[in-house]
Design an enzyme around this catalytic site. Structure first.
Site, PDB file in Angstrom:
ATOM      1  N   ASP A 169     -78.300   6.480 -58.887  1.00 45.98           N
ATOM      2  CA  ASP A 169     -77.858   5.283 -58.167  1.00 45.98           C
ATOM      3  C   ASP A 169     -77.426   3.722 -58.378  1.00 45.98           C
ATOM      4  O   ASP A 169     -76.368   3.546 -58.153  1.00 45.98           O
ATOM      5  CB  ASP A 169     -77.401   5.672 -56.696  1.00 45.98           C
ATOM      6  CG  ASP A 169     -77.403   6.753 -56.246  1.00 45.98           C
ATOM      7  OD1 ASP A 169     -76.302   7.393 -56.765  1.00 45.98           O
ATOM      8  OD2 ASP A 169     -77.992   7.450 -55.708  1.00 45.98           O
ATOM      9  N   HIS A 196     -78.934   9.949 -51.375  1.00 41.30           N
ATOM     10  CA  HIS A 196     -78.479  10.333 -51.916  1.00 41.30           C
ATOM     11  C   HIS A 196     -76.785  11.250 -52.095  1.00 41.30           C
ATOM     12  O   HIS A 196     -77.181  12.396 -52.940  1.00 41.30           O
ATOM     13  CB  HIS A 196     -79.278  10.614 -53.210  1.00 41.30           C
ATOM     14  CG  HIS A 196     -78.112  11.239 -55.752  1.00 41.30           C
ATOM     15  ND1 HIS A 196     -77.757  10.295 -55.664  1.00 41.30           N
ATOM     16  CD2 HIS A 196     -77.778  12.573 -55.463  1.00 41.30           C
ATOM     17  CE1 HIS A 196     -77.788  10.891 -56.950  1.00 41.30           C
ATOM     18  NE2 HIS A 196     -77.462  11.782 -56.701  1.00 41.30           N
TER      19      HIS A 196
HETATM   20  P1  NAD Z   1     -77.085  23.084 -65.038  1.00 43.82           P
HETATM   21  O1  NAD Z   1     -76.531  24.043 -64.523  1.00 43.82           O
HETATM   22  O2  NAD Z   1     -76.643  22.237 -66.356  1.00 43.82           O
HETATM   23  O3  NAD Z   1     -78.168  23.283 -65.204  1.00 43.82           O
HETATM   24  C1  NAD Z   1     -79.377  24.028 -64.351  1.00 43.82           C
HETATM   25  C2  NAD Z   1     -80.452  24.942 -65.008  1.00 43.82           C
HETATM   26  O4  NAD Z   1     -81.122  25.105 -63.066  1.00 43.82           O
HETATM   27  C3  NAD Z   1     -79.759  25.894 -65.859  1.00 43.82           C
HETATM   28  O5  NAD Z   1     -80.609  25.694 -66.865  1.00 43.82           O
HETATM   29  C4  NAD Z   1     -80.802  27.078 -64.461  1.00 43.82           C
HETATM   30  O6  NAD Z   1     -80.893  27.873 -65.855  1.00 43.82           O
HETATM   31  C5  NAD Z   1     -81.864  26.327 -64.590  1.00 43.82           C
HETATM   32  N1  NAD Z   1     -82.189  27.271 -63.009  1.00 43.82           N
HETATM   33  C6  NAD Z   1     -81.708  27.440 -62.293  1.00 43.82           C
HETATM   34  N2  NAD Z   1     -82.725  28.194 -61.475  1.00 43.82           N
HETATM   35  C7  NAD Z   1     -83.860  27.663 -61.632  1.00 43.82           C
HETATM   36  C8  NAD Z   1     -85.067  28.253 -61.578  1.00 43.82           C
HETATM   37  N3  NAD Z   1     -85.458  29.820 -60.144  1.00 43.82           N
HETATM   38  N4  NAD Z   1     -85.781  28.189 -62.550  1.00 43.82           N
HETATM   39  C9  NAD Z   1     -85.709  27.140 -62.852  1.00 43.82           C
HETATM   40  N5  NAD Z   1     -84.846  26.966 -63.839  1.00 43.82           N
HETATM   41  C10 NAD Z   1     -83.319  27.234 -62.942  1.00 43.82           C
HETATM   42  O7  NAD Z   1     -76.795  21.874 -64.172  1.00 43.82           O
HETATM   43  P2  NAD Z   1     -77.105  20.437 -63.879  1.00 43.82           P
HETATM   44  O8  NAD Z   1     -76.202  20.160 -64.702  1.00 43.82           O
HETATM   45  O9  NAD Z   1     -78.133  20.155 -65.047  1.00 43.82           O
HETATM   46  O10 NAD Z   1     -78.265  20.197 -62.428  1.00 43.82           O
HETATM   47  C11 NAD Z   1     -78.952  20.239 -62.401  1.00 43.82           C
HETATM   48  C12 NAD Z   1     -78.604  19.828 -60.486  1.00 43.82           C
HETATM   49  O11 NAD Z   1     -79.222  18.126 -60.120  1.00 43.82           O
HETATM   50  C13 NAD Z   1     -77.761  20.454 -60.006  1.00 43.82           C
HETATM   51  O12 NAD Z   1     -78.182  20.842 -58.927  1.00 43.82           O
HETATM   52  C14 NAD Z   1     -77.066  18.664 -59.657  1.00 43.82           C
HETATM   53  O13 NAD Z   1     -76.536  18.838 -58.837  1.00 43.82           O
HETATM   54  C15 NAD Z   1     -77.909  18.081 -59.531  1.00 43.82           C
HETATM   55  N6  NAD Z   1     -78.291  16.512 -60.039  1.00 43.82           N
HETATM   56  C16 NAD Z   1     -78.703  15.664 -59.020  1.00 43.82           C
HETATM   57  C17 NAD Z   1     -78.717  14.276 -59.485  1.00 43.82           C
HETATM   58  C18 NAD Z   1     -79.403  13.055 -59.049  1.00 43.82           C
HETATM   59  O14 NAD Z   1     -78.894  12.252 -59.157  1.00 43.82           O
HETATM   60  N7  NAD Z   1     -80.467  13.750 -57.856  1.00 43.82           N
HETATM   61  C19 NAD Z   1     -77.768  13.814 -60.968  1.00 43.82           C
HETATM   62  C20 NAD Z   1     -77.000  14.984 -61.729  1.00 43.82           C
HETATM   63  C21 NAD Z   1     -77.261  16.294 -61.136  1.00 43.82           C
HETATM   64  C1  LMR Z   2     -74.597  12.556 -59.162  1.00 46.40           C
HETATM   65  O1  LMR Z   2     -74.795  11.852 -57.782  1.00 46.40           O
HETATM   66  O2  LMR Z   2     -73.874  12.283 -60.680  1.00 46.40           O
HETATM   67  C2  LMR Z   2     -74.953  14.063 -58.931  1.00 46.40           C
HETATM   68  O3  LMR Z   2     -75.563  13.979 -57.491  1.00 46.40           O
HETATM   69  C3  LMR Z   2     -73.704  15.237 -59.020  1.00 46.40           C
HETATM   70  C4  LMR Z   2     -73.240  14.999 -57.734  1.00 46.40           C
HETATM   71  O4  LMR Z   2     -72.510  16.348 -57.731  1.00 46.40           O
HETATM   72  O5  LMR Z   2     -72.459  14.352 -57.994  1.00 46.40           O
END
Ligand code: NAD
Ligand code: LMR
Length: 332
Positions: A169, A196
């Site tokens: 953010d 967030h």
């Molecule tokens: P993705 O599906 O590409 O990757 C997630 C990974 O987690 C996969 O490789 C999967 O195998 C793994 N996984 C699933 N269960 C698991 C477990 N029990 N133990 C270990 N690994 C496990 O998803 P992504 O795009 O990398 O996003 C991941 C998370 O981050 C999502 O929840 C998304 O919403 C979040 N996110 C948060 C922010 C933020 O600003 N905080 C920003 C972007 C995404």
């Molecule tokens: C973001 O802010 O990009 C992450 O929290 C992923 C989402 O679901 O928007």
């Protein structure tokens, strides 16, 4: 066929331990996990990098381990290797879990990601209770309270060491504000407080550095764009996930700040979603000072204008529900 010797057969000289910290990435084979692993392998403050996932971590580990930087990389696959992945770690970064598709809110991820975060935090409590946790998995507004409750139950909870990552953010806010002001984003610093998700993301545009004056229209445009930044990416990716590359960048920026704090650097300050007494809510994102023991100081909000005061009330209302949902998930 010529036989190729393994490293063990060659009896290679053991590398002298390089200075630095031990970091685990949990969910390392995912959209965020892979670029995050690459960027952490490039960080000179990392001496050991553990890459854990339930799928594909051996491939990612083999690939990243060929980079000629000093961190030693080890891969771990599946629940039976979780404890080995976590043991001895000083920072654990968690981007594990499912991402959004168009039409979903972050809250819609709760049912799957809550259980994943619970299991991973139980592992942390058992194997590296003193690690600083950088929690990325959504919905952050609920997963951080889940982690808190798991650690409390295990008797290992230290509020300074549990940090919800809201850095993306701030990264977005710096970028969008710089665009409007015609500045280099690296020179812009926008505090983003609250949480967030949607209206809980509250950029404090009255506190932008360098000081600037934005019109009401610019303030409205920027606030909405920052709050909807995640959705903008989800829609553009059209079903192929949410922000991964900018998130990996933001996660590394935040983890690097935690590492500099651990090293004892002075004046390391970033925004994070932490246990807080800044408002009546038990968790809130504000600027925090990162030190040897984690978030050592949680800063107050500073002076808000009327637009921000209204935004703060909306943010708190939604945050209260999400925090309660996380806490009840563990105590149900
Ligand atoms: P993705 O599906 O590409 O990757 C997630 C990974 O987690 C996969 O490789 C999967 O195998 C793994 N996984 C699933 N269960 C698991 C477990 N029990 N133990 C270990 N690994 C496990 O998803 P992504 O795009 O990398 O996003 C991941 C998370 O981050 C999502 O929840 C998304 O919403 C979040 N996110 C948060 C922010 C933020 O600003 N905080 C920003 C972007 C995404
Ligand atoms: C973001 O802010 O990009 C992450 O929290 C992923 C989402 O679901 O928007």
């Amino acid at each position: 066929m010529e036989e190729i010797s393994t490293l063990e057969q060659l009896n290679c000289r053991a590398k002298g331990g390089s200075p630095g910290f031990k970091v685990a990435i949990v969910g390392a084979a995912g959209g965020i996990g892979q670029p995050l692993a690459m960027l952490m392998k490039m960080n000179p403050l990392v001496s050991v990098l553990h890459l854990y996932d339930v799928v594909n971590s051996p491939g990612v580990t083999a690939d990243i381990s060929h980079m000629d930087t000093s961190a030693v990389v080890r891969g771990f696959l599946g629940q039976q290797q979780l404890e080995d992945a976590l043991t001895g770690m000083e920072i654990v970064i968690i981007p594990a879990g499912v991402p959004r598709k168009p039409g979903m809110t972050r809250e819609d991820l709760f049912n799957i990601n809550a259980g994943i975060v619970k299991t991973l935090c139980e592992g942390i409590a058992k194997c590296c209770p003193n690690a600083i946790v950088n929690l990325i998995s959504n919905p952050v507004n609920s997963t951080v309270p889940i982690a808190e409750e798991v650690f409390k139950k295990a008797g290992t909870y230290d509020p300074k060491r549990l940090l919800g990552v809201t850095m993306l953010d701030v990264v977005r806010a710096n970028t969008f504000v710089a665009e409007v002001l015609g500045l280099d984003p690296r020179e812009v610093d926008v505090p983003v407080v609250g949480g967030h998700a949607g209206v809980t993301i509250l950029p404090l545009l009255s506190q932008v550095k360098p000081p600037c004056s934005l019109t009401p229209e610019e303030t409205e445009y920027l606030t909405k764009r920052i709050q909807d930044g995640g959705t903008e990416v989800v829609q553009a990716k059209a079903g192929a996930g949410s922000a991964t590359l900018s998130m990996a960048y933001a996660a590394v920026k935040f983890a690097d700040a935690c590492l500099r704090g651990l090293r004892g650097d002075a004046g390391v300050v970033e925004c994070a979603f932490v246990a807080s007494q800044v408002t009546e809510l038990p968790f809130f994102a504000t600027k925090v000072r990162l030190g040897r023991t984690g978030a050592e100081e949680v800063y107050q909000l500073g002076p808000l204008n009327e637009y921000e005061r209204v935004g703060l009330e909306k943010a708190k209302k939604e945050l209260a529900v999400s925090i309660k949902k996380g806490i009840s998930f563990i105590n149900k």
